[in-house]
Scaffold this motif. Structure first.
Motif, PDB file in Angstrom:
ATOM      1  N   ALA A   8      54.789   7.496   6.799  1.00  0.00           N
ATOM      2  CA  ALA A   8      53.459   7.072   7.248  1.00  0.00           C
ATOM      3  C   ALA A   8      52.392   7.497   6.241  1.00  0.00           C
ATOM      4  CB  ALA A   8      53.153   7.641   8.623  1.00  0.00           C
ATOM      5  N   GLU A   9      52.526   8.691   5.685  1.00  0.00           N
ATOM      6  CA  GLU A   9      51.566   9.172   4.691  1.00  0.00           C
ATOM      7  C   GLU A   9      51.642   8.323   3.415  1.00  0.00           C
ATOM      8  OE1 GLU A   9      48.716  11.333   2.599  1.00  0.00           O
ATOM      9  OE2 GLU A   9      49.113  11.147   4.736  1.00  0.00           O
ATOM     10  N   LEU A  10      52.833   7.992   2.988  1.00  0.00           N
ATOM     11  CA  LEU A  10      52.988   7.133   1.803  1.00  0.00           C
ATOM     12  C   LEU A  10      52.364   5.757   2.049  1.00  0.00           C
ATOM     13  CD1 LEU A  10      56.660   7.947   0.719  1.00  0.00           C
ATOM     14  CD2 LEU A  10      54.549   8.687  -0.395  1.00  0.00           C
ATOM     15  N   GLN A  11      52.584   5.214   3.227  1.00  0.00           N
ATOM     16  CA  GLN A  11      52.009   3.909   3.563  1.00  0.00           C
ATOM     17  C   GLN A  11      50.483   3.965   3.604  1.00  0.00           C
ATOM     18  OE1 GLN A  11      54.330   3.384   7.150  1.00  0.00           O
ATOM     19  NE2 GLN A  11      55.611   1.833   6.158  1.00  0.00           N
ATOM     20  N   ARG A  12      49.942   5.073   4.109  1.00  0.00           N
ATOM     21  CA  ARG A  12      48.494   5.234   4.153  1.00  0.00           C
ATOM     22  C   ARG A  12      47.920   5.300   2.735  1.00  0.00           C
ATOM     23  NH1 ARG A  12      44.922   8.657   3.088  1.00  0.00           N
ATOM     24  NH2 ARG A  12      46.402  10.328   2.646  1.00  0.00           N
ATOM     25  N   ARG A  13      48.576   6.074   1.873  1.00  0.00           N
ATOM     26  CA  ARG A  13      48.114   6.178   0.483  1.00  0.00           C
ATOM     27  C   ARG A  13      48.212   4.831  -0.229  1.00  0.00           C
ATOM     28  NH1 ARG A  13      51.611  11.084  -1.430  1.00  0.00           N
ATOM     29  NH2 ARG A  13      51.207  10.146  -3.439  1.00  0.00           N
ATOM     30  N   HIS A  14      49.268   4.072   0.065  1.00  0.00           N
ATOM     31  CA  HIS A  14      49.437   2.741  -0.530  1.00  0.00           C
ATOM     32  C   HIS A  14      48.292   1.818  -0.093  1.00  0.00           C
ATOM     33  CE1 HIS A  14      51.185  -1.339  -0.881  1.00  0.00           C
ATOM     34  NE2 HIS A  14      51.776  -0.845  -1.959  1.00  0.00           N
ATOM     35  N   SER A  15      47.966   1.849   1.188  1.00  0.00           N
ATOM     36  CA  SER A  15      46.869   1.025   1.716  1.00  0.00           C
ATOM     37  C   SER A  15      45.526   1.437   1.119  1.00  0.00           C
ATOM     38  CB  SER A  15      46.806   1.132   3.240  1.00  0.00           C
ATOM     39  OG  SER A  15      47.948   0.580   3.815  1.00  0.00           O
ATOM     40  N   ASP A  16      45.316   2.742   0.991  1.00  0.00           N
ATOM     41  CA  ASP A  16      44.074   3.230   0.386  1.00  0.00           C
ATOM     42  C   ASP A  16      43.938   2.734  -1.050  1.00  0.00           C
ATOM     43  OD1 ASP A  16      43.472   4.577   2.723  1.00  0.00           O
ATOM     44  OD2 ASP A  16      44.008   6.565   1.937  1.00  0.00           O
ATOM     45  N   GLU A  18      45.332   0.092  -2.316  1.00  0.00           N
ATOM     46  CA  GLU A  18      45.126  -1.360  -2.266  1.00  0.00           C
ATOM     47  C   GLU A  18      43.640  -1.679  -2.060  1.00  0.00           C
ATOM     48  OE1 GLU A  18      47.162  -5.223  -0.095  1.00  0.00           O
ATOM     49  OE2 GLU A  18      47.822  -3.213   0.418  1.00  0.00           O
ATOM     50  N   ARG A  19      42.992  -0.925  -1.179  1.00  0.00           N
ATOM     51  CA  ARG A  19      41.554  -1.117  -0.942  1.00  0.00           C
ATOM     52  C   ARG A  19      40.744  -0.751  -2.181  1.00  0.00           C
ATOM     53  NH1 ARG A  19      42.807   0.322   4.124  1.00  0.00           N
ATOM     54  NH2 ARG A  19      42.556   2.549   3.781  1.00  0.00           N
ATOM     55  N   GLN A  20      41.097   0.354  -2.816  1.00  0.00           N
ATOM     56  CA  GLN A  20      40.380   0.782  -4.016  1.00  0.00           C
ATOM     57  C   GLN A  20      40.511  -0.249  -5.135  1.00  0.00           C
ATOM     58  OE1 GLN A  20      41.817   4.631  -5.157  1.00  0.00           O
ATOM     59  NE2 GLN A  20      41.129   5.612  -3.273  1.00  0.00           N
ATOM     60  N   SER A  22      41.102  -3.482  -4.746  1.00  0.00           N
ATOM     61  CA  SER A  22      40.318  -4.659  -4.339  1.00  0.00           C
ATOM     62  C   SER A  22      38.835  -4.438  -4.604  1.00  0.00           C
ATOM     63  CB  SER A  22      40.532  -4.965  -2.861  1.00  0.00           C
ATOM     64  OG  SER A  22      41.855  -5.359  -2.626  1.00  0.00           O
ATOM     65  N   ASP A  23      38.344  -3.260  -4.263  1.00  0.00           N
ATOM     66  CA  ASP A  23      36.936  -2.942  -4.507  1.00  0.00           C
ATOM     67  C   ASP A  23      36.626  -2.929  -6.001  1.00  0.00           C
ATOM     68  OD1 ASP A  23      36.496  -2.718  -1.793  1.00  0.00           O
ATOM     69  OD2 ASP A  23      36.545  -0.517  -1.791  1.00  0.00           O
ATOM     70  N   ALA A  24      37.528  -2.349  -6.776  1.00  0.00           N
ATOM     71  CA  ALA A  24      37.314  -2.259  -8.225  1.00  0.00           C
ATOM     72  C   ALA A  24      37.276  -3.645  -8.864  1.00  0.00           C
ATOM     73  CB  ALA A  24      38.410  -1.411  -8.861  1.00  0.00           C
ATOM     74  N   LEU A  25      38.077  -4.551  -8.359  1.00  0.00           N
ATOM     75  CA  LEU A  25      38.108  -5.900  -8.921  1.00  0.00           C
ATOM     76  C   LEU A  25      36.808  -6.667  -8.664  1.00  0.00           C
ATOM     77  CD1 LEU A  25      41.777  -6.930  -8.100  1.00  0.00           C
ATOM     78  CD2 LEU A  25      40.802  -6.488 -10.358  1.00  0.00           C
ATOM     79  N   LEU A  26      36.047  -6.233  -7.675  1.00  0.00           N
ATOM     80  CA  LEU A  26      34.774  -6.889  -7.369  1.00  0.00           C
ATOM     81  C   LEU A  26      33.665  -6.487  -8.335  1.00  0.00           C
ATOM     82  CD1 LEU A  26      34.764  -6.568  -3.472  1.00  0.00           C
ATOM     83  CD2 LEU A  26      35.296  -8.597  -4.847  1.00  0.00           C
ATOM     84  N   HIS A  27      33.881  -5.401  -9.066  1.00  0.00           N
ATOM     85  CA  HIS A  27      32.864  -4.898  -9.976  1.00  0.00           C
ATOM     86  C   HIS A  27      33.276  -5.144 -11.428  1.00  0.00           C
ATOM     87  CE1 HIS A  27      30.934  -2.999  -6.580  1.00  0.00           C
ATOM     88  NE2 HIS A  27      32.090  -2.458  -6.247  1.00  0.00           N
ATOM     89  N   PRO A  28      32.497  -5.913 -12.156  1.00  0.00           N
ATOM     90  CA  PRO A  28      32.861  -6.222 -13.542  1.00  0.00           C
ATOM     91  C   PRO A  28      32.855  -5.006 -14.461  1.00  0.00           C
ATOM     92  CG  PRO A  28      30.703  -7.126 -13.001  1.00  0.00           C
ATOM     93  CD  PRO A  28      31.276  -6.552 -11.742  1.00  0.00           C
ATOM     94  N   SER A  29      32.212  -3.924 -14.054  1.00  0.00           N
ATOM     95  CA  SER A  29      32.146  -2.737 -14.904  1.00  0.00           C
ATOM     96  C   SER A  29      33.357  -1.818 -14.737  1.00  0.00           C
ATOM     97  CB  SER A  29      30.870  -1.950 -14.594  1.00  0.00           C
ATOM     98  OG  SER A  29      30.903  -1.504 -13.255  1.00  0.00           O
ATOM     99  N   GLU A  34      41.680   2.423 -15.914  1.00  0.00           N
ATOM    100  CA  GLU A  34      41.720   3.063 -14.594  1.00  0.00           C
ATOM    101  C   GLU A  34      42.353   2.117 -13.572  1.00  0.00           C
ATOM    102  OE1 GLU A  34      41.603   6.054 -12.013  1.00  0.00           O
ATOM    103  OE2 GLU A  34      41.038   6.220 -14.119  1.00  0.00           O
ATOM    104  N   LEU A  35      42.010   0.852 -13.662  1.00  0.00           N
ATOM    105  CA  LEU A  35      42.585  -0.141 -12.761  1.00  0.00           C
ATOM    106  C   LEU A  35      44.104  -0.218 -12.952  1.00  0.00           C
ATOM    107  CD1 LEU A  35      41.972  -2.301 -10.638  1.00  0.00           C
ATOM    108  CD2 LEU A  35      41.636  -3.914 -12.504  1.00  0.00           C
ATOM    109  N   ALA A  36      44.554  -0.203 -14.191  1.00  0.00           N
ATOM    110  CA  ALA A  36      45.989  -0.238 -14.479  1.00  0.00           C
ATOM    111  C   ALA A  36      46.686   1.002 -13.919  1.00  0.00           C
ATOM    112  CB  ALA A  36      46.224  -0.356 -15.975  1.00  0.00           C
TER     113      ALA A  36
END
Length: 59
Positions: A8-16, A18-20, A22-29, A34-36
């Motif tokens: 469950a902890e691994l899945q939570r970290r994976h989801s976190d 994934e969100r990070q 997605s958020d990073a891809l929204l910002h061109p800067s 870091e994304l890689a």
């Protein structure tokens, strides 16, 4: 830590991550290195989750 809570902890970290990502891809800067790193870390988590699931189903 027992196996279900570890999984469950691994899945939570994976989801976190994934969100990070997605958020990073929204910002061109966003730093592409870091994304890689985040993507590689997410993939490692996914591989570990799958390995644990396979071990559980084999036993």
């Amino acid at each position: 830590m027992n196996l279900p809570s570890h999984l469950a902890e691994l899945q939570r970290r994976h989801s976190d991550l994934e969100r990070q990502i997605s958020d990073a891809l929204l910002h061109p800067s966003t730093d592409s290195l870091e994304l890689a790193k985040m993507k590689r870390k997410k993939l490692k988590l996914k591989d570990e989750i799958e390995r644990i699931r396979q071990d559980v189903t084999l036993h």
